[in-house]
Design a protein around this motif. Structure first.
Motif, PDB file in Angstrom:
ATOM      1  N   TYR A 222      15.386 -23.307  18.419  1.00  0.00           N
ATOM      2  CA  TYR A 222      14.003 -23.740  18.664  1.00  0.00           C
ATOM      3  C   TYR A 222      13.376 -22.965  19.819  1.00  0.00           C
ATOM      4  N   ARG A 276      10.403 -35.762  14.116  1.00  0.00           N
ATOM      5  CA  ARG A 276      10.896 -34.792  13.126  1.00  0.00           C
ATOM      6  C   ARG A 276       9.741 -34.066  12.455  1.00  0.00           C
ATOM      7  N   GLN A 277       8.691 -34.792  12.073  1.00  0.00           N
ATOM      8  CA  GLN A 277       7.524 -34.163  11.454  1.00  0.00           C
ATOM      9  C   GLN A 277       6.849 -33.194  12.419  1.00  0.00           C
ATOM     10  N   PHE A 280       8.934 -30.028  12.693  1.00  0.00           N
ATOM     11  CA  PHE A 280       8.670 -29.205  11.509  1.00  0.00           C
ATOM     12  C   PHE A 280       7.398 -28.371  11.707  1.00  0.00           C
ATOM     13  N   THR A 281       6.339 -29.035  12.148  1.00  0.00           N
ATOM     14  CA  THR A 281       5.064 -28.364  12.372  1.00  0.00           C
ATOM     15  C   THR A 281       5.209 -27.230  13.383  1.00  0.00           C
ATOM     16  N   LEU A 383      14.702 -24.573  11.315  1.00  0.00           N
ATOM     17  CA  LEU A 383      14.104 -25.138  10.104  1.00  0.00           C
ATOM     18  C   LEU A 383      15.184 -25.681   9.170  1.00  0.00           C
ATOM     19  N   LEU A 386      16.544 -28.974  10.513  1.00  0.00           N
ATOM     20  CA  LEU A 386      15.610 -30.073  10.272  1.00  0.00           C
ATOM     21  C   LEU A 386      15.689 -30.571   8.829  1.00  0.00           C
ATOM     22  N   ILE A 387      15.960 -29.659   7.893  1.00  0.00           N
ATOM     23  CA  ILE A 387      16.045 -30.031   6.480  1.00  0.00           C
ATOM     24  C   ILE A 387      17.389 -30.689   6.155  1.00  0.00           C
TER      25      ILE A 387
END
Length: 409
Positions: A222, A276-277, A280-281, A383, A386-387
């Motif tokens: 990150y 989490r959202q 992602f952004t 990414l 996160l998935i």
């Protein structure tokens, strides 16, 4: 609140003077990108300032304590030492003695970190509980104005006087605002020093926390794009033909404004979406920001597109910082929040230092389009985590950031 604003301004002054602003100075005189990347290590005091926090809480400075009290005496001694070290840094010639420049920059970072700790403690203790959130906002606003002065202001002055040393000396004069504020403001009536705890036991218990195999790789990946885009943007812009005034206007003035806006939007999003959202952004925007730098490298000196690339990069930086603070805060245990957050934030900061050095070396080895393509690829691991790691991130609730600053990471 007025005192807190001006103390925040004084805290924000030194940070860019030893990072991106100093990077422009070094690049302009011909220092290699590898060495510029290594210069990020002069900010290491920001990463380990928790180590001497207990000393500032308890040690009473002789003479000064009797005159100014515990908090103001530490703020004042840090500001005076910072003022002298900034003047010394302005007197150096990086091309003739790079190690003297590095040593004085490191001293600036150390004095600045001491000032930050003492100022934060003062802010918390001087205000009633119902005003702490407002005080944090005022302090952050002052801090950003300090960054604006140290960023765009220093570059404008360096161009006007044709001397980086003179510019640094003028910014050192601006620090007198903080010194005068310290002399005239009042000392907190009560010091809320933390009760002594079994530090090692607390750290050991925290290190046993599950999911480190997710937490550490995520923080690493990150921070890569955010770190590289920040550290190498100034040498990049100079190399493709932008002058100091253009950089001061777009990258510093406009850039810091969009960073502040990104932080505000980040805070609002956290009240509407899960962490989490938001992460992602932020990862998606980091990828887009890196791709825009590839386009900037191909377009070269295109001022209109620079507003787009720097605007997106700085907005993403402001947004990402808020999301990271929320993520790290959630990982802390309630009974030892300060210690746990200090560990996590220091780790994030050390990641920045390590990747800054690597980024400088890579920038010397690769063309700029290939370099920023590699930055785009570095966004993928976070990414993927996160998935795939749904359980870990799905447990993160919506969090509203009411106070706190992002010093040095």
């Amino acid at each position: 609140m007025t005192s807190i604003f001006f103390l925040g301004f004084a805290s924000g002054l030194p940070f860019l003077l030893i990072l991106s602003t100093l990077s422009i100075w070094l690049a302009e005189v011909g220092i290699s990108k590898t060495m510029i990347g290594l210069f990020a290590w002069v900010s290491v005091p920001y990463s380990i300032k928790f180590l001497w926090g207990a000393m500032i809480d308890r040690f009473k400075l002789p003479i000064l304590y009797q005159q100014f009290g515990l908090r103001r005496s530490w703020i004042l001694i840090a500001q005076l030492c910072l003022w002298l070290s900034l003047i010394g840094l302005g007197c150096t010639d990086p091309l003739q003695n790079i190690w003297l420049t590095a040593g004085l920059a490191l001293l600036v970072g150390f004095c600045s970190a001491i000032q930050d700790i003492a100022t934060e403690a003062y802010r918390i203790e001087i205000l009633p509980a119902d005003k702490i959130g407002m005080g944090a906002s005022v302090s952050v606003l002052g801090y950003r104005f300090g960054m604006l002065c140290a960023g765009a202001g220093t570059i404008y002055l360096a161009d006007f006087f044709n001397s980086w040393g003179t510019a640094y000396h003028f910014i050192a004069i601006c620090l007198l605002v903080g010194i005068i504020t310290t002399l005239v403001c009042s000392e907190p009536a009560v010091h809320r020093s933390q009760v002594k705890i079994a530090v090692w036991r607390t750290v050991r218990a925290f290190l046993r926390k599950r999911d480190w195999e997710i937490i550490i790789p995520f923080i690493l990946s990150y921070k890569i794009a955010d770190t590289v885009l920040n550290v190498m943007s100034m040498p990049f812009l100079l190399e493709i033909g932008f002058n100091k005034l253009e950089i001061a206007t777009v990258a510093k003035t406009f850039g810091i404004a969009t960073m502040i806006f990104g932080g505000v939007v980040g805070g609002l999003l956290l009240t509407k979406q899960s962490i989490r959202q938001n992460l992602f952004t932020c990862v998606g925007l980091q990828f887009i920001a890196s791709a825009l730098f590839i386009m900037q490298a191909q377009l070269g000196h295109d001022l209109s597109f620079l507003f787009i690339s720097m605007g997106v990069e700085n907005f993403t930086c402001g947004l990402s910082q808020v999301a990271l603070i929320a993520y790290l805060s959630h990982l802390c245990s309630h009974h030892s929040t300060a210690m746990h957050y200090a560990i996590l934030s220091s780790f994030a900061s050390l990641v920045r230092l390590c990747f800054s050095a690597i980024a400088g070396w890579l920038a010397d080895q690769l063309a700029w389009p290939q370099f920023y393509a590699l930055v785009c690829v570095s966004c993928l691991p976070s990414l993927i985590l996160l998935i795939l790691c749904v359980r870990h991130f799905a447990e993160l609730p919506s969090v509203e950031i009411k106070e706190g600053k992002n010093y040095g990471y």
